[in-house]
Design an enzyme around this catalytic site. Structure first.
Site, PDB file in Angstrom:
ATOM      1  N   LYS A 177       0.862  -1.187   0.000  1.00 28.39           N
ATOM      2  CA  LYS A 177       0.000   0.000   0.000  1.00 28.39           C
ATOM      3  C   LYS A 177       0.894   1.231   0.000  1.00 28.39           C
ATOM      4  CE  LYS A 177      -1.793   2.852   2.748  1.00 28.39           C
ATOM      5  NZ  LYS A 177      -1.712   4.055   1.928  1.00 28.39           N
ATOM      6  N   GLU A 252      11.110   1.462   8.878  1.00 27.79           N
ATOM      7  CA  GLU A 252      12.066   2.486   8.417  1.00 27.79           C
ATOM      8  C   GLU A 252      11.419   3.825   8.718  1.00 27.79           C
ATOM      9  OE1 GLU A 252      15.068   2.008   7.028  1.00 27.79           O
ATOM     10  OE2 GLU A 252      14.894  -0.163   7.118  1.00 27.79           O
ATOM     11  N   CYS A 286      14.428  10.900   4.610  1.00 31.28           N
ATOM     12  CA  CYS A 286      14.525  10.421   5.988  1.00 31.28           C
ATOM     13  C   CYS A 286      15.930  10.644   6.526  1.00 31.28           C
ATOM     14  CB  CYS A 286      14.161   8.950   6.047  1.00 31.28           C
ATOM     15  SG  CYS A 286      15.049   7.961   4.845  1.00 31.28           S
ATOM     16  N   GLU A 387      11.892  15.998  13.605  1.00 36.13           N
ATOM     17  CA  GLU A 387      12.075  15.920  12.148  1.00 36.13           C
ATOM     18  C   GLU A 387      11.137  16.914  11.454  1.00 36.13           C
ATOM     19  OE1 GLU A 387      10.381  12.565   9.925  1.00 36.13           O
ATOM     20  OE2 GLU A 387      12.377  12.277   9.070  1.00 36.13           O
TER      21      GLU A 387
END
Ligand code: NAD
Length: 495
Positions: A177, A252, A286, A387
Site C-alpha cells: 500500500k 524504516e 529520511c 524531524e
C-alpha cells in the site's frame, strides 16, 4: 485524466467503494489522475490473492532459481529506457521530485532487483552437529508468508524495490500500500511485473488512506509480516496493531541526522555535503542531514559559505534540468514545514537564510519553501530535536570531539550521520560512537544495493538492502529426525 484501479491477483480491480482519490501535481497543483479509495473489502481481496499465490499455483512450486530469474527479468524491464523514463516522469509528477534525480534513481533501481535475483537460490539451511548419536538435525529457511508493505510518498519506486525484491527472493508474496499522496508509479510498476512473468497474486497493490485500507491490512490474520516506511508516529501505531497478532515487523522511520564538520575537513567537499544533505530533494529525505554540527573555530566562515551557496540554488519546475529544489510534495507537509520555521523563530533560533514560503511566476502553485538556515540553535529546542522533512537546517557549534559525539547522539533518532575530517583515526572513532544505522565519512547521501540501510533507536527496526534484508523475510524451522528406531526410549523423559 486517468482513473486507476487496484492491482490485485494480476488484474486491475476497481475499488469496492467505487470511490477514488484525486492525485495532483505538487508543482502546478493540477489534478492529473485518480487512485482507488481502498477499504477493508479491497484489503481482504488482496490478502486472499497473496495467500492463494503463496500456497497454491505457480509461485508456490517454483524453484528458488526460477524465482530469481523472474526478479532478473523485472530488473531487465526496468532497464528499458522507455520504461525507466515513463516511471521517472510519473513519480516526479506524483511527488515533485526532480526528474533528473528520478532518472538517476531509475538507472540504479534494476541493480536492487538483480542483487536479490542472485540471492534467491543462495538461501541455505544448516545441518547442526547434533549431540545425539541417533538423530539428524536440519534447519530450513522458509518464506515468512504474506507480507504487507506500507510506504511513504518521497521515493515510492525505491521502497517498492527495497521491500519487494528481498521478499520475493525469499519466496513470500506481498500486498503493497503506497502513500495516498503518491501511488501511481507503484500501481504501474506492479502491472509491469506481470509482463516480466511474475504469477498473479505475488505482488498486489492497493491504494487509499492508512486508516481505511492500511489498518485492515496490518490487522489481517493471514498476514505474517508488516514492513513499514513512514513517520515514527504512524510507525508506532502500526507496530502496536501488528503486535496484537505477533506479526514480524520492520520499520524504516524518521531521523534528525547530524552532519558533523571538523576544522581539518576538506571544507569544499563538506559544503557540498551539507547542501546536498539538507537541500537535496527539498529536504524530504529520511536521512536529511538536518543538524549541521560545525567546529567553533570555523563555524562562522563555514556558515557564511553555506549561505552563499544555498542562496544560489534554483527553485522551480522539477522537470527542468536547471532546477535544484522542487516543490514540497504535499499541502499538509508544506504547512508542517512552515509551522516548524515559525516555531524555530519563536524558540529564539536565528534565521540567517530563507525562513518563508517562496513565491514567483515560475513556481507553479507556490508549494515551495525557501532554503532555510537557522543558527543560535540549542539542543533543547524542538527545531534541534524533531524531524521537519523539509529544506530547513539547524546549525550548532562544538569545540571538542567528545562534544560533537554528545550533540550528535542527543536525539531520539539514529538513522544517519555525516562526518567530515581528514583525520582517519577520528573518522573511525566517530563512526563507532555515533548511534546511527548509516554513517558517511567525507560524503553524504551515498547508497548501494549491497549496503544495509536502516535505523537505530527510534529510527527503526530491521535493515533493507544487502544480504541482511532477505533474512527479514525468512523464518528458521528446525527439524530433528530419529535415525535409529531400535534406540531405547523412555516416553516420560525429555530426550
Ligand atoms: P506516514 O507515516 O504518514 O505514512 C506512511 C504510510 O503509512 C502511508 O502509506 C500511509 O497511508 C500509511 N498509514 C498511515 N496511517 C496508517 C495506519 N493507521 N495503519 C496503516 N497504515 C497507515 O509517512 P509519510 O508522510 O508518507 O512519509 C514521511 C515520513 O517517512 C518521514 O517521517 C520520513 O522520515 C519517513 N521515511 C523514512 C524512510 C526510512 O527509510 N527510514 C524513508 C522515507 C521516509
Amino acid at each position: 485524466m486517468k482513473n486507476y484501479a487496484h492491482w490485485i491477483n494480476g488484474q486491475w480491480t476497481e475499488p469496492a467503494s467505487q470511490e477514488w482519490i484525486e492525485t495532483s501535481d505538487p508543482f502546478d497543483g493540477k489534478v492529473w489522475a485518480k487512485i482507488p479509495k481502498g477499504c477493508a473489502t479491497d484489503a481482504n481481496r488482496a490478502v486472499a490473492a497473496a495467500k492463494n499465490a503463496l500456497h497454491s499455483g505457480e509461485w508456490a512450486t517454483l524453484s528458488a532459481t526460477a524465482r530469481g530469474k523472474i526478479l532478473r527479468r523485472i530488473g531487465d524491464l526496468l532497464s528499458e529506457p522507455a520504461v525507466a523514463q515513463r516511471l521517472a516522469e510519473l513519480e516526479s509528477r506524483d511527488n515533485g521530485k526532480l526528474l533528473a534525480e528520478m532518472q538517476g534513481q531509475l538507472k540504479y533501481l534494476p541493480e536492487h532487483w538483480y542483487y536479490f535475483a542472485g540471492l534467491a537460490d543462495k538461501v541455505e539451511g544448516t545441518i547442526p552437529p547434533i549431540d545425539k548419536a541417533d538423530m539428524l538435525a536440519l534447519t530450513y529457511r522458509e518464506p515468512v508468508g504474506v507480507v504487507v508493505a506500507l510506504t511513504a510518498w518521497n521515493s515510492p519506486l525505491m521502497f517498492f524495490a527495497l521491500k519487494c525484491a528481498p521478499a520475493l527472493a525469499a519466496g513470500c508474496t506481498v500486498v503493497l500500500k503506497p502513500s495516498e499522496f503518491a501511488s501511481v508509479s507503484s500501481l504501474e510498476f506492479a502491472a509491469l511485473t506481470r509482463e516480466a512473468g511474475l504469477p498473479p497474486g505475488v505482488i498486489n497493490v492497493v491504494t487509499g488512506f492508512g486508516h481505511e485500507v492500511g489498518t485492515p491490512l496490518v490487522e489481517h490474520s493471514d498476514v505474517a509480516k508488516v514492513t513499514f516506511t513512514g513517520s515514527d508516529t504512524t510507525g508506532a501505531k502500526v507496530y502496536a496493531a501488528a503486535a496484537k497478532t505477533v506479526k514480524r515487523v520492520s520499520m524504516e522511520l524518521g531521523g534528525k541526522s547530524p552532519n558533523i564538520v571538523f576544522e581539518d575537513a576538506d571544507l569544499d567537499s563538506a559544503i557540498i555535503g551539507a547542501v546536498s544533505g539538507i537541500f537535496g530533494a527539498a529536504g524530504q529525505m529520511c536521512t536529511a542531514g538536518s543538524r549541521l554540527l560545525v567546529q567553533n573555530t570555523i563555524r562562522e566562515s563555514f556558515t557564511q559559505r553555506l549561505i552563499d551557496l544555498a542562496k544560489a540554488l534554483k527553485l522551480g519546475d522539477p522537470k527542468q534540468a536547471e532546477t535544484n529544489i522542487g516543490p514540497i510534495a504535499t499541502r499538509p507537509q508544506f504547512d508542517k514545514v512552515l509551522r516548524y520555521i515559525a516555531l524555530a523563530k519563536s524558540e529564539g533560533a536565528r534565521c540567517v537564510l530563507g525562513g518563508e514560503a517562496a513565491t514567483g511566476d515560475d513556481l507553479g502553485c507556490g508549494q515551495f519553501v525557501k532554503p532555510t538556515i537557522f543558527t543560535d540553535v540549542t539542543p533543547d529546542m524542538r527545531i534541534a530535536q524533531e524531524e521537519v522533512f523539509g529544506p530547513v537546517l539547524s546549525i550548532m557549534g562544538f569545540d571538542t570531539e567528545e562534544e560533537a559525539i554528545r550533540l550528535g547522539n542527543d536525539v531520539v533518532y539514529g538513522l544517519a550521520a555525516g562526518i567530515w575530517t581528514r583525520d582517519i583515526g577520528r573518522a573511525i572513532r566517530l563512526s563507532k560512537s555515533i548511534k546511527a544505522g548509516m554513517v558517511w565519512v567525507n560524503t553524504y547521501r551515498a547508497y548501494s544495493f549491497l549496503v544495509p540501510v536502516g535505523g537505530m533507536k527510534q529510527s527503526g527496526l530491521g535493515r533493507e538492502s544487502g544480504i541482511e534484508a532477505i533474512h527479514d523475510y525468512l523464518e528458521t524451522k528446525s527439524v530433528m529426525i530419529a535415525t535409529d528406531s531400535s534406540a531405547p526410549i523412555n516416553p516420560f523423559v525429555q530426550r
